[in-house]
Design a protein around this motif. Structure first.
Motif, PDB file in Angstrom:
ATOM      1  N   GLN A  36       6.939 -11.065   0.554  1.00 24.40           N
ATOM      2  CA  GLN A  36       7.587 -10.291  -0.492  1.00 24.40           C
ATOM      3  C   GLN A  36       8.428  -9.218   0.168  1.00 24.40           C
ATOM      4  O   GLN A  36       7.964  -8.535   1.091  1.00 24.40           O
ATOM      5  N   GLN A  37       9.669  -9.070  -0.293  1.00 23.42           N
ATOM      6  CA  GLN A  37      10.522  -8.016   0.239  1.00 23.42           C
ATOM      7  C   GLN A  37      11.004  -7.133  -0.900  1.00 23.42           C
ATOM      8  O   GLN A  37      11.780  -7.535  -1.750  1.00 23.42           O
ATOM      9  N   SER A  38      10.510  -5.910  -0.898  1.00 24.07           N
ATOM     10  CA  SER A  38      10.983  -4.934  -1.876  1.00 24.07           C
ATOM     11  C   SER A  38      11.618  -3.784  -1.118  1.00 24.07           C
ATOM     12  O   SER A  38      11.409  -3.624   0.077  1.00 24.07           O
ATOM     13  N   ASP A  40      11.102  -0.593  -1.149  1.00 29.90           N
ATOM     14  CA  ASP A  40      10.247   0.452  -0.579  1.00 29.90           C
ATOM     15  C   ASP A  40       9.132  -0.072   0.311  1.00 29.90           C
ATOM     16  O   ASP A  40       8.495   0.706   1.009  1.00 29.90           O
ATOM     17  N   GLN A  41       8.907  -1.372   0.319  1.00 27.78           N
ATOM     18  CA  GLN A  41       7.791  -1.911   1.105  1.00 27.78           C
ATOM     19  C   GLN A  41       8.232  -2.826   2.239  1.00 27.78           C
ATOM     20  O   GLN A  41       7.417  -3.310   2.991  1.00 27.78           O
ATOM     21  N   GLN A  44       6.635  -8.008   3.462  1.00 26.78           N
ATOM     22  CA  GLN A  44       5.179  -8.026   3.482  1.00 26.78           C
ATOM     23  C   GLN A  44       4.669  -9.462   3.404  1.00 26.78           C
ATOM     24  O   GLN A  44       5.058 -10.209   2.510  1.00 26.78           O
ATOM     25  N   ASN A  59      -1.386  -9.088   2.034  1.00 26.68           N
ATOM     26  CA  ASN A  59      -1.475  -8.155   0.908  1.00 26.68           C
ATOM     27  C   ASN A  59      -1.115  -8.830  -0.407  1.00 26.68           C
ATOM     28  O   ASN A  59      -0.209  -8.395  -1.107  1.00 26.68           O
TER      29      ASN A  59
ATOM     30  N   ASN B   3       0.153  -2.804  13.214  1.00 25.67           N
ATOM     31  CA  ASN B   3       1.142  -1.885  12.681  1.00 25.67           C
ATOM     32  C   ASN B   3       2.348  -1.910  13.613  1.00 25.67           C
ATOM     33  O   ASN B   3       2.189  -1.804  14.833  1.00 25.67           O
ATOM     34  N   THR B 101       3.689  -9.246  11.137  1.00 27.97           N
ATOM     35  CA  THR B 101       3.813  -7.891  10.654  1.00 27.97           C
ATOM     36  C   THR B 101       5.191  -7.405  11.055  1.00 27.97           C
ATOM     37  O   THR B 101       5.537  -7.412  12.242  1.00 27.97           O
ATOM     38  N   THR B 104      10.128  -1.794   9.886  1.00 24.19           N
ATOM     39  CA  THR B 104      10.785  -1.362   8.654  1.00 24.19           C
ATOM     40  C   THR B 104      12.284  -1.629   8.651  1.00 24.19           C
ATOM     41  O   THR B 104      12.944  -1.359   7.665  1.00 24.19           O
TER      42      THR B 104
END
Lengths: 113, 112
Positions: A36-38, A40-41, A44, A59, B3, B101, B104
């Motif tokens: 899922q790509q949003s 703000d996140q 994922q 998640n 992470n 993972t 950003t």
């Protein structure tokens, strides 16, 4: 073109509804992954299937479920949709189940109104 | 769990200059590190990857370096071109699990 296909490209629905997203992996690939790509996140990881069996879980909400069929295509079911579920949903595939290069499909853009 | 931190979040370079994007990861068991390029509204596209038994890998103008001790890996793009403008994501994959993972993202803009 990665060889991974996803349908539909776009989906607009209302809160509370249920939708199904479909993915066909590259020829010869046995693993399918959902992301899922949003805004703000970021990207994922949701879930991985290998040759019909669930292999790894990330998640993924309880309202979401997935399966991989004998022909290796996969479906991601999203139910009781909320505004926050609006996102791009990507499917990826790889040959095996571990440490494999993953190739992404074009994605399904879901908008929940 | 794993992470992955990625820096910078935005990067603007002039055409022909080099661009460097850095990522750090937390799980020492991570052993596969791909880089993806994503243009607006499109799929993430694999541009290069490296496994933990290799320190550096190069493909034309793109190179990736890995420092396992520092848990750090970097993407290097030389002789940047306007078509390199996109969002770049690093990722790490841990052990026998196959879940990636992602960092950003870094929005790279190559100006004329």
């Amino acid at each position: 073109d990665s060889g991974v296909t996803q349908t539909p490209k776009h989906l607009i629905t209302a809160t509370g509804q249920r939708v199904t997203l479909r993915c066909s992996p590259r020829s010869g690939d046995l693993s399918v992954y959902w992301y899922q790509q949003s805004l703000d996140q970021g990207l994922q990881f949701l879930i991985q299937y290998y040759n019909g069996e669930e292999r790894a879980k990330g998640n993924i909400l309880e309202r979401f479920s997935a399966q991989q069929f004998p022909d290796l295509h996969s479906e991601l079911n999203l139910s009781s949709l909320e505004l926050g579920d609006s996102a791009l949903y990507f499917c990826a595939s790889s040959v095996g189940s571990e440490q494999e290069t993953q190739y992404f499909g074009p994605g399904t853009r879901l908008l929940v109104l | 769990g794993e992470n992955v931190e990625q820096h910078p979040s935005t990067l603007s370079v002039q055409e022909g200059d080099s661009a460097v994007i850095k990522c750090t990861y937390s799980d020492s068991a991570s052993n596969y590190f791909p880089w993806y390029k994503q243009e607006l509204g499109k799929r993430p596209q694999l541009i290069i990857d490296i496994r933990s038994n290799v320190g550096e890998k190069k493909d034309q103008r793109i190179a990736v370096t890995l420092n396992k001790t520092a848990k750090h890996f970097s993407l290097h793009i030389t002789e940047t071109q306007p078509e390199d403008s996109a969002v770049y994501f690093c990722a790490a994959l841990t052990g026998t699990a196959s879940k990636l993972t992602f960092g950003t993202g870094t929005r790279l803009q190559v100006t004329l």
